[in-house]
Design an enzyme around this catalytic site. Structure first.
Site, PDB file in Angstrom:
ATOM      1  N   CYS A 107     -83.776 -12.874  -5.450  1.00  0.00           N
ATOM      2  CA  CYS A 107     -85.110 -12.371  -5.800  1.00  0.00           C
ATOM      3  C   CYS A 107     -86.101 -13.528  -5.989  1.00  0.00           C
ATOM      4  CB  CYS A 107     -85.039 -11.429  -7.001  1.00  0.00           C
ATOM      5  SG  CYS A 107     -86.507 -10.392  -7.143  1.00  0.00           S
ATOM      6  N   HIS A 210     -81.005  -7.505  -5.391  1.00  0.00           N
ATOM      7  CA  HIS A 210     -80.157  -7.967  -6.503  1.00  0.00           C
ATOM      8  C   HIS A 210     -78.703  -7.527  -6.307  1.00  0.00           C
ATOM      9  CE1 HIS A 210     -83.063  -9.661  -9.425  1.00  0.00           C
ATOM     10  NE2 HIS A 210     -83.921  -8.844  -8.830  1.00  0.00           N
ATOM     11  N   GLU A 212     -76.143  -8.732  -7.657  1.00  0.00           N
ATOM     12  CA  GLU A 212     -75.374  -8.857  -8.914  1.00  0.00           C
ATOM     13  C   GLU A 212     -75.415  -7.575  -9.751  1.00  0.00           C
ATOM     14  OE1 GLU A 212     -78.390  -9.873  -8.569  1.00  0.00           O
ATOM     15  OE2 GLU A 212     -79.477  -9.604 -10.463  1.00  0.00           O
TER      16      GLU A 212
END
Ligand code: MN
Length: 234
Positions: A107, A210, A212
């Site tokens: 990001c 994202h 994660e």
């Protein structure tokens, strides 16, 4: 063999506090890396010391990079700026690249990679007249809301082994001019650049989404962290 992955936090300098979402740390751990949070500093000697310790660098999400880095002044749609974090991350990123260290940006981290290589960002896509998709989703963080098409012959394609993916989206800024030595690894269907990588096959990868916050429910996203940790080991 330990593979130490340096992770950049955000901070609120006025409150004397650092912040990091645990998802970044846990994504590195599940890939077999040893995470190490790197406190923001303006001391270049300390940055050099960090680079002696770590094997790979993970640049995390956060607030907007200062547009002065690509020669613009802020427009009203710009968010908050953290000058100390900008300076720290651009310094450690450039030094890590000079050392051929594996670098992964998520990001804001993805956007900073572009800025570090003399690319630019669009400060706020809401200000641009175009039929863009919704890139600031209001769905849960683990849930993909727009598709990306992955470029042929890209590192991202080699890792993910698919032509397209559904990804989450939490950004109001996007890449403008592409940085020197970088190439597009993926785009959304509205043309927005969603991933960049080094032209020269080094492990320098940035993704606008994202992974994660997705890998627990969508196992394929852990492959990116796995490859990043494996490349850091070399
Ligand atoms: Mn997006």
């Amino acid at each position: 063999m330990k593979t130490i992955i340096g992770i950049t936090p955000s901070h609120q300098n006025e409150l004397r506090e650092y912040y990091l979402k645990k998802n970044y740390v846990e994504a590195v751990l599940q890939a077999g890396g040893t995470p190490l949070i790197l406190p923001i500093t303006s001391d270049e000697n300390i940055i050099n010391n960090y680079l002696e310790i770590i094997d790979g660098l993970l640049l995390t999400g956060g607030i907007d990079p200062d547009p002065r880095y690509w020669g613009e002044e802020s427009i009203p749609g710009m968010g908050k700026i953290d000058p100390l974090r900008d300076k720290f991350e651009l310094s450690i990123l450039k030094k890590a690249c000079r050392k051929n260290m594996a670098v992964f940006g998520i990001c804001r981290g993805f956007q900073l990679i572009n800025v570090a290589f003399d690319g630019s960002l669009i400060q706020d896509i809401a200000q641009v007249e175009n039929n863009y998709l919704k890139h600031m989703q209001q769905a849960p963080r683990w849930y993909g809301t727009h598709e990306i098409k992955i470029s042929d012959n890209s590192l991202l394609k080699e890792i993910m082994e698919v032509n397209s993916l559904l990804v989450n989206s939490f950004h109001h800024q996007v890449c403008g001019k592409i940085g020197k030595g970088l190439k597009v690894s993926a785009r959304a269907n509205d043309g927005i650049i969603e991933a960049l990588e080094a032209e020269n096959k080094k492990f320098l990868l940035g993704v606008q989404w994202h992974p994660e916050t997705m890998y627990r429910k969508r196992k394929e996203f852990s492959k990116i962290f796995q490859r990043f940790v494996d490349e850091s080991k070399r």
